[in-house]
Design an enzyme around this catalytic site. Structure first.
Site, PDB file in Angstrom:
ATOM      1  CG  ASP A  39      69.101 -31.196  33.619  1.00  0.00           C
ATOM      2  OD1 ASP A  39      68.148 -30.434  33.883  1.00  0.00           O
ATOM      3  OD2 ASP A  39      70.269 -30.989  34.008  1.00  0.00           O
ATOM      4  CG  HIS A  74      74.733 -30.933  36.456  1.00  0.00           C
ATOM      5  ND1 HIS A  74      74.776 -29.665  35.921  1.00  0.00           N
ATOM      6  CD2 HIS A  74      73.435 -31.310  36.366  1.00  0.00           C
ATOM      7  CE1 HIS A  74      73.561 -29.288  35.544  1.00  0.00           C
ATOM      8  NE2 HIS A  74      72.729 -30.281  35.789  1.00  0.00           N
ATOM      9  CG  HIS A  90      66.017 -26.656  35.348  1.00  0.00           C
ATOM     10  ND1 HIS A  90      67.058 -25.968  35.920  1.00  0.00           N
ATOM     11  CD2 HIS A  90      65.108 -25.715  34.949  1.00  0.00           C
ATOM     12  CE1 HIS A  90      66.803 -24.664  35.862  1.00  0.00           C
ATOM     13  NE2 HIS A  90      65.621 -24.491  35.287  1.00  0.00           N
ATOM     14  CG  HIS A 125      66.245 -28.344  39.878  1.00  0.00           C
ATOM     15  ND1 HIS A 125      67.181 -29.348  39.974  1.00  0.00           N
ATOM     16  CD2 HIS A 125      66.614 -27.602  38.792  1.00  0.00           C
ATOM     17  CE1 HIS A 125      68.078 -29.206  39.013  1.00  0.00           C
ATOM     18  NE2 HIS A 125      67.753 -28.167  38.270  1.00  0.00           N
TER      19      HIS A 125
HETATM   20 ZN    ZN Z   1      70.672 -29.790  35.696  1.00  0.00          ZN
HETATM   21 ZN    ZN Z   2      68.830 -26.990  36.754  1.00  0.00          ZN
END
Ligand code: ZN
Ligand code: ZN
Length: 320
Positions: A66, A268, A64, A62
């Site tokens: 990070d 994570h 985001h 995705h």
């Molecule tokens: Zn993340």
């Molecule tokens: Zn995320």
């Protein structure tokens, strides 16, 4: 046949305590697949002596930061290293645009081709070669987010060449490879087990990216030899996990237990946590075969059990 996962980054939004943003490298039969490419991934590849040029497929869960802010740097490094092999990138809609805009404004023309594959739904086979296929599953996150299931294909039966009689036809050999008993040219019945051995049970690695706890089952995950599930928070931050569409360690373990996986790998981590042992303490009562994702460690995906490669310590001892 090699099938393992190396953790290059195991933290969530912020770099902290030496832990980098998310990235993993799957090695299946010497084919390297990069999953997510947070900032710092290139440096991690160098640190762990992995030649970036060996990576031909990149899967981005995705958008985001990070999970993908290291991608552009890697794309340029490939170019500077003289790469000519095409690169396949699998990611959500918008990633191709992000890449294209950056190339356009830097007036860069890469000396290799990027094949971009837009992810749109779960349960889709997005890649396959003769050994494996990769399927998507849908996460429940603030923006479109995908998990990836790497599953080996069932191989053919292996012939015991030294035992094969000369009376066998080409069809007989094909039947043996399919696991069938045969009748040879002289009318002799021969059980398959006399001349062939069955293939190993295919293995499965399920990578579940950022997600709120999923109440529904994901059929693709059932029985995975190794499941990576995010565990951003501990349960005392459960409401924060819900509002930010993340999971707790206990939720990751509950999901693993529901799906009868062999081993759960959690990661994570939020940058608020220095000590990761509480993640194990919280997860293991729900699912005992839980290990921490630790950067630099290689997790071999063995048949029905997880064994650690000889170059590293056992995952369960990694954080002592
Ligand atoms: Zn993340
Ligand atoms: Zn995320």
């Amino acid at each position: 046949m090699i099938f393992d996962v190396k953790i290059l980054g195991c933290n969530s939004a912020s770099f902290a305590f030496g832990r980098h943003h998310t990235s993993q490298l799957v090695n299946q039969n010497q084919n390297l697949f990069l999953i997510d490419c947070g900032e710092g991934t290139q440096l991690q590849l160098i640190r762990h002596q992995i030649r970036p040029g060996r990576i031909n497929h990149i899967f981005i869960s995705h958008l985001h930061g990070d999970h993908y802010l290291g991608l552009m740097g890697l794309i340029f490094t490939f170019h500077l290293q003289g790469r000519t092999e095409p690169l396949s990138i699998f990611g959500p809609q918008g990633l191709d645009e992000i890449i294209t805009v950056q190339l356009r404004h830097s007036e860069s023309v890469l000396n290799y081709v990027i094949h971009f594959h837009v992810l749109s739904k779960g349960g889709e086979v997005i890649f396959e070669n003769e050994d494996i296929w990769v399927k998507t599953v849908l996460m429940n996150h603030r923006i479109p987010c995908f998990g990836f299931i790497f599953e080996e294909k069932l191989r053919k039966f292996k012939l015991l060449r030294e035992k094969l009689p000369s009376t066998l036809s080409r069809e007989n050999l094909a039947e043996l490879k399919e696991g069938q008993d045969i009748v040879d040219n002289e009318g002799n019945f021969i059980p398959n087990a006399d001349l062939a051995v069955p293939p190993a049970i295919p293995r499965k690695y399920a990578y579940l990216a950022d997600t709120r706890y999923l109440e529904h089952d994901l059929p693709e995950v059932f029985g995975a030899n190794l499941l990576y599930h995010e565990a951003t928070f501990l349960s005392d931050m459960k409401s924060r996990a819900e509002s930010t569409f993340h999971s707790t360690a206990a939720e990751a373990a509950l999901f693993a237990a529901r799906h009868q996986v062999k081993t759960l790998l959690i990661g994570h981590y939020s940058s608020r946590y220095f000590d990761l042992q509480p993640f194990l303490a919280e997860a293991r009562p729900h699912f005992s075969e839980t290990v921490l994702a630790v950067e630099g460690q290689l997790y071999d995906i063995k048949h029905n059990q997880l064994l650690e490669s000889s170059e590293n310590h056992a995952p369960s001892r990694a954080n002592r």
